[in-house]
Design a protein around this motif. Structure first.
Motif, PDB file in Angstrom:
ATOM      1  N   ASP A   1       0.856  -1.187   0.000  1.00  0.00           N
ATOM      2  CA  ASP A   1       0.000   0.000   0.000  1.00  0.00           C
ATOM      3  C   ASP A   1       0.892   1.236   0.000  1.00  0.00           C
ATOM      4  O   ASP A   1       1.587   1.515   0.983  1.00  0.00           O
ATOM      5  CB  ASP A   1      -0.918  -0.002   1.221  1.00  0.00           C
ATOM      6  N   ARG A   2       0.881   1.980  -1.126  1.00  0.00           N
ATOM      7  CA  ARG A   2       1.750   3.155  -1.223  1.00  0.00           C
ATOM      8  C   ARG A   2       1.398   4.217  -0.194  1.00  0.00           C
ATOM      9  O   ARG A   2       2.278   4.955   0.284  1.00  0.00           O
ATOM     10  CB  ARG A   2       1.635   3.758  -2.630  1.00  0.00           C
ATOM     11  N   GLU A   3       0.113   4.313   0.131  1.00  0.00           N
ATOM     12  CA  GLU A   3      -0.289   5.314   1.095  1.00  0.00           C
ATOM     13  C   GLU A   3       0.232   5.000   2.498  1.00  0.00           C
ATOM     14  O   GLU A   3       0.277   5.898   3.348  1.00  0.00           O
ATOM     15  CB  GLU A   3      -1.811   5.428   1.126  1.00  0.00           C
ATOM     16  N   LYS A   4       0.656   3.776   2.772  1.00  0.00           N
ATOM     17  CA  LYS A   4       1.227   3.406   4.065  1.00  0.00           C
ATOM     18  C   LYS A   4       2.748   3.317   3.987  1.00  0.00           C
ATOM     19  O   LYS A   4       3.445   3.872   4.843  1.00  0.00           O
ATOM     20  CB  LYS A   4       0.652   2.068   4.533  1.00  0.00           C
ATOM     21  N   VAL A   5       3.276   2.599   3.012  1.00  0.00           N
ATOM     22  CA  VAL A   5       4.725   2.488   2.819  1.00  0.00           C
ATOM     23  C   VAL A   5       4.990   2.765   1.348  1.00  0.00           C
ATOM     24  O   VAL A   5       4.523   2.032   0.476  1.00  0.00           O
ATOM     25  CB  VAL A   5       5.256   1.088   3.212  1.00  0.00           C
ATOM     26  N   SER A   6       5.757   3.816   1.074  1.00  0.00           N
ATOM     27  CA  SER A   6       6.014   4.198  -0.311  1.00  0.00           C
ATOM     28  C   SER A   6       7.324   3.620  -0.844  1.00  0.00           C
ATOM     29  O   SER A   6       7.518   3.596  -2.068  1.00  0.00           O
ATOM     30  CB  SER A   6       6.053   5.723  -0.439  1.00  0.00           C
ATOM     31  N   GLN A   7       8.205   3.115   0.067  1.00  0.00           N
ATOM     32  CA  GLN A   7       9.488   2.580  -0.409  1.00  0.00           C
ATOM     33  C   GLN A   7      10.035   1.586   0.609  1.00  0.00           C
ATOM     34  O   GLN A   7       9.926   1.788   1.823  1.00  0.00           O
ATOM     35  CB  GLN A   7      10.505   3.702  -0.636  1.00  0.00           C
TER      36      GLN A   7
END
Length: 840
Positions: free
Chosen positions: A271-277
């Motif tokens: 989930d990009r909104e939680k972990v982007s990298q």
């Protein structure tokens, strides 16, 4: 040959080398198994027993290097029985096995590898040598051989990564250098040693994977290279993940293929909104990943989670409100705020707003602010308070990109907008604008043309409308300020310069008494119908014709009429009956409706200028006529029918009276010039006769005077020379009142003493006057120089110098110029130039 091992943990390659099928690091005692060998085309089977014990690499190298070097003999050609014709069969040579040398050996050097020996060394003296790369060719000096014993040595440590094999040739010659053996090929292989770590191509790898990807989705690949032999465990690299940061939602979101280095997802939940990298530490180890014996290295993999449109935009409130004044456009009514958790400024985040109901006429539109993503509700079509006092709009918002599959749109993406319309004072409006009416020209002043009234759009407010004239180019009209009635003030003329294409335009202003006052304009167009009110005019006004009637001696005439059809041509041309000489000398013949010809009726008419009246009538109802005068020059013509030069003068029409008048004017002009010259001469004589010695008040010597009149010579006038003589006594000067002096008088001061000059011929009174002034100026350095402007334009009635002609360059008489030395410093230069004597 094919080999088969009875122990599944070990295999045998076709070249006879034994290798392990699995890890045997924990082997504590020797292993013994059976190996079976069988030729591919040989039915026989050979069996042997192999006993293996696990030893370290250093121990293996010591065993290899401490073992007795083998002896390599030159191959011999053995002959078998011969046939009757003497043919013999040759046996194949033995294949020399390769020589294995471990890399990175510690020595001691030189170290003996093999011994080269020829069977003929018992019969003759043999000398051995080796050739090839590593011996006598670059890299030379690595291998050498004892020429007598044939012992071959390696002289330095070897590096397999630099060179993995050598191909040498061994030679045997006698003492005379003759070849006693065929050269044999020696193949030397460098045994690999695990002396190189795996090296990643990049220290940091960048990869990406879309959020919400399924397990097994490919992310990226990392690659490490090992310089060791890739066919052995020394160069076989294996990969594994050491750590993952952050460890959300689980610590092992990714896995790596141990052989290829491909990183893939293991679990769902990105989930990009939680972990982007994510940051992944990857380790590469040789020896097939054996952590006890292998060498390792690490690299960093940065995995970016790319955005998908999995978050629909949501309006912050369910109802928005705003207000707008009527008749305004491009006004922002309100801003619609929205929230979207997707990546900002991407198609997954950009909001698109739509009005789905409440605006059937298209008065509003919603533009997206590219920076804030807000929706700007804007008026694009004026709204009318009298028709719509409020609007209730329904607005929906979506993203520029479509939602990802499986994502449902939120109910929060719909909202209502309440818009209130503000009433403003609107200007009066002319129902028909522009308004066109038709009238004949020439209607009298005071004629009512029409009523040009306006209406006030503000129905809910009672207001009074008044009128005024805004533009009336010809000032023909006036308007009633109360009811808008249009009345003429003068005749309407279609031929006026203010009428274009029969149309006359005037603009009027209608204004109300609201606050603030509003006004509107209206245009009245009057189409003027032509009436026959302009008589035709003859064209041309002047013409030329020969004094003798000729076939081509004709004048084409036409007419011009300011009116329009049907009040113009065809025209009627005729000569008047009075005076009778007109019709007796001239005649008119009609060519067509617009043109006619005027020509002489008689064969000859005296040269001159004649005014011929012609009556022209148009086709109006009733027709209008005009008596026009055409000025015709009758002149003698040449053979071509053109008026000659003398004829043109004769036809110019200058009579005797005109010539006399011109001559009188010329005489008067000359007389005026003569009188002016005489007056100027008299003024000049008066100026010359004026006394030279005057009072300071009348002195004009500071002005610019004209001296270009030389007169007739020295003897032509009688002048009073007493004015130029210096008096012997100064009593009249001393007794003169203070402040009254001539500027050319000698100063009354004690003069300095100066040497007496030699006696010279007396120059006269004027000469004494000059000499006295020079002495006073030259011998008194403290006083300003006496340099007044003096008038010496008269030379006297005689000259002591005699004739000027007596002065010539051939005169032999000497002139004495020494007296110039006595005239002071100013004349000293002249004395030097002319008084130097013969030597000068």
């Amino acid at each position: 040959v094919g080999f088969v091992s009875s122990d599944p943990n070990f295999s045998v390659r076709p070249d006879g080398s034994v290798y392990t099928e699995q890890e045997v690091a924990n082997l504590s005692e020797p292993v013994q198994f059976m190996v079976t060998a069988r030729g591919l085309h040989d039915p026989h089977i050979w069996e042997t027993t192999v006993k293996l014990a696990l030893v370290g690499f250093e121990e293996m190298l010591s065993r290899v290097w401490e073992s007795q070097p083998r002896v390599i003999k030159f191959s011999r050609r053995h002959l078998r029985g011969s046939s009757a014709n003497g043919l013999r069969r040759q046996k194949r040579d033995w294949v020399i096995p390769p020589i294995n040398v471990p890399e990175n050996s510690r020595g001691p050097f030189p170290h003996m590898l093999v011994r080269i020996r020829s069977d003929q060394d018992k019969d003759v003296g043999i000398r051995y040598s080796i050739t090839g790369a590593g011996a006598d060719q670059p890299p030379s000096g690595i291998y050498n051989i004892d020429p007598i014993s044939g012992n071959m040595f390696v002289t330095q440590p070897l590096d397999r990564e630099e060179r993995a094999s050598f191909h040498l040739r061994a030679h045997a010659v006698d003492m005379n250098g003759n070849q006693v053996e065929n050269p044999i090929d020696l193949y030397i292989y460098v045994i690999d040693m695990n002396d190189n770590r795996p090296e990643f191509q990049n220290q940091v790898y960048n990869g990406s994977v879309a959020e919400g990807s399924k397990p097994g989705s490919s992310v990226m690949q990392v690659t490490a290279r090992d310089s060791d032999d890739s066919t052995t465990a020394n160069g076989m690299v294996r990969y594994r993940i050491l750590s993952q940061t952050p460890q959300s939602p689980i610590p092992n979101m990714f896995t790596i293929n141990s052989e290829t280095g491909d990183i893939v997802t293991v679990a769902a939940g990105l989930d990009r909104e939680k972990v982007s990298q994510y940051t992944i530490i990857v380790q590469a180890t040789d020896m097939e990943g054996n952590l006890n014996f292998g060498l390792s290295n690490t690299a960093t993999a940065l995995i970016s989670i790319t955005d998908i449109n999995d978050n629909p935009p949501e309006l912050t409130v369910r109802t928005f409100s705003g207000e707008v004044p009527e008749n305004k456009v491009n006004v922002v009514v309100t801003n619609l705020t929205v929230v979207d958790r997707d990546q900002p400024h991407s198609p997954n985040w950009n909001a698109v707003y739509r009005i789905v109901s409440g605006d059937p006429s298209g008065h509003f539109t919603i533009r997206t602010n590219p920076i804030t993503n807000e929706g700007m509700l804007t008026v694009v079509k004026p709204v009318d308070f009298e028709m719509n006092r409020a609007f209730m709009l329904t607005v929906v918002v979506s993203n520029q990109a479509h939602l990802a599959s499986g994502i449902q749109s939120s109910l929060q993406s719909t909202a209502g907008v309440t818009i209130s319309v503000q009433d403003v004072n609107e200007p009066p409006v002319f129902p028909i604008n522009p308004k066109m009416i038709r009238f004949e020209e020439g209607v009298p002043a005071g004629t009512t043309l029409t009523v040009f009234s306006a209406q006030d759009p503000d129905h809910f407010i009672h207001q009074v409308v008044r009128y005024s004239k805004l533009s009336d180019p010809a000032n023909w009209l006036k308007i009633n300020r109360t009811n808008g009635q249009i009345t003429t003030m003068s005749l309407l003329d279609r031929e006026s310069i203010y009428v274009k294409n029969n149309m006359y335009e005037a603009t009027f202003l209608a204004y109300d008494n609201g606050s603030p006052q509003a006004s509107g304009t209206g245009t009245l167009q009057i189409y003027l119908i032509d009436v026959n009110d302009n008589a035709p005019v003859l064209i041309p006004k002047e013409a030329q014709i020969c004094e003798r009637a000729r076939p081509n001696s004709r004048i084409n005439i036409t007419a011009s009429d300011a009116d329009a059809e049907p009040n113009v041509g065809p025209f009627v041309f005729e000569l008047p009956s009075f005076p009778p000489s007109i019709r007796r000398n001239w005649t008119i013949s009609r060519l067509n409706g617009d043109y006619a010809q005027l020509r002489l009726r008689i064969p000859y008419l005296e040269a001159g200028v004649y005014g011929i009246p012609v009556i022209v009538s148009d086709s109006g109802n009733p027709p209008l006529s005009n008596r026009s005068l055409i000025r015709i020059k009758v002149c003698p013509c040449d053979n071509n029918g053109d008026c000659s030069a003398t004829g043109a003068v004769a036809a110019a029409g200058l009579g005797t009276g005109a010539i006399i008048a011109i001559l009188i004017c010329i005489i008067i002009l000359l007389s005026m010039v003569l009188l002016f010259v005489v007056w100027m001469k008299r003024r000049e004589k008066e100026r010359q006769a004026k006394p030279l010695l005057i009072d300071p008040e009348d002195d004009v010597r500071d002005n610019i005077l004209k001296y270009d009149e030389e007169g007739g010579g020295e003897e032509d006038q009688d002048y009073d020379l007493s004015q130029l003589q210096q008096p012997e006594s100064l009593d009249h000067i001393i007794n003169k009142p203070t402040g009254v002096r001539r500027v050319d008088e000698r100063p009354v001061i004690a003069e300095s003493q100066y040497p007496v000059r030699p006696t010279v011929p007396h120059p006269g009174d004027i000469g004494d006057f000059i000499n006295d002034g020079l002495r006073a100026a030259d011998n008194d350095p403290t006083a300003p120089p006496y340099d007044s402007l003096l008038v010496f334009d008269y030379e006297g009635s005689g000259s002591t110098a005699g004739s000027v002609s007596s002065l010539n360059s051939t005169s032999s008489e000497d002139q004495d110029y020494d007296y110039l030395n006595d005239w002071g410093p100013r004349f000293k230069k002249l004395a030097d130039l002319y008084g130097g004597g013969e030597d000068d």
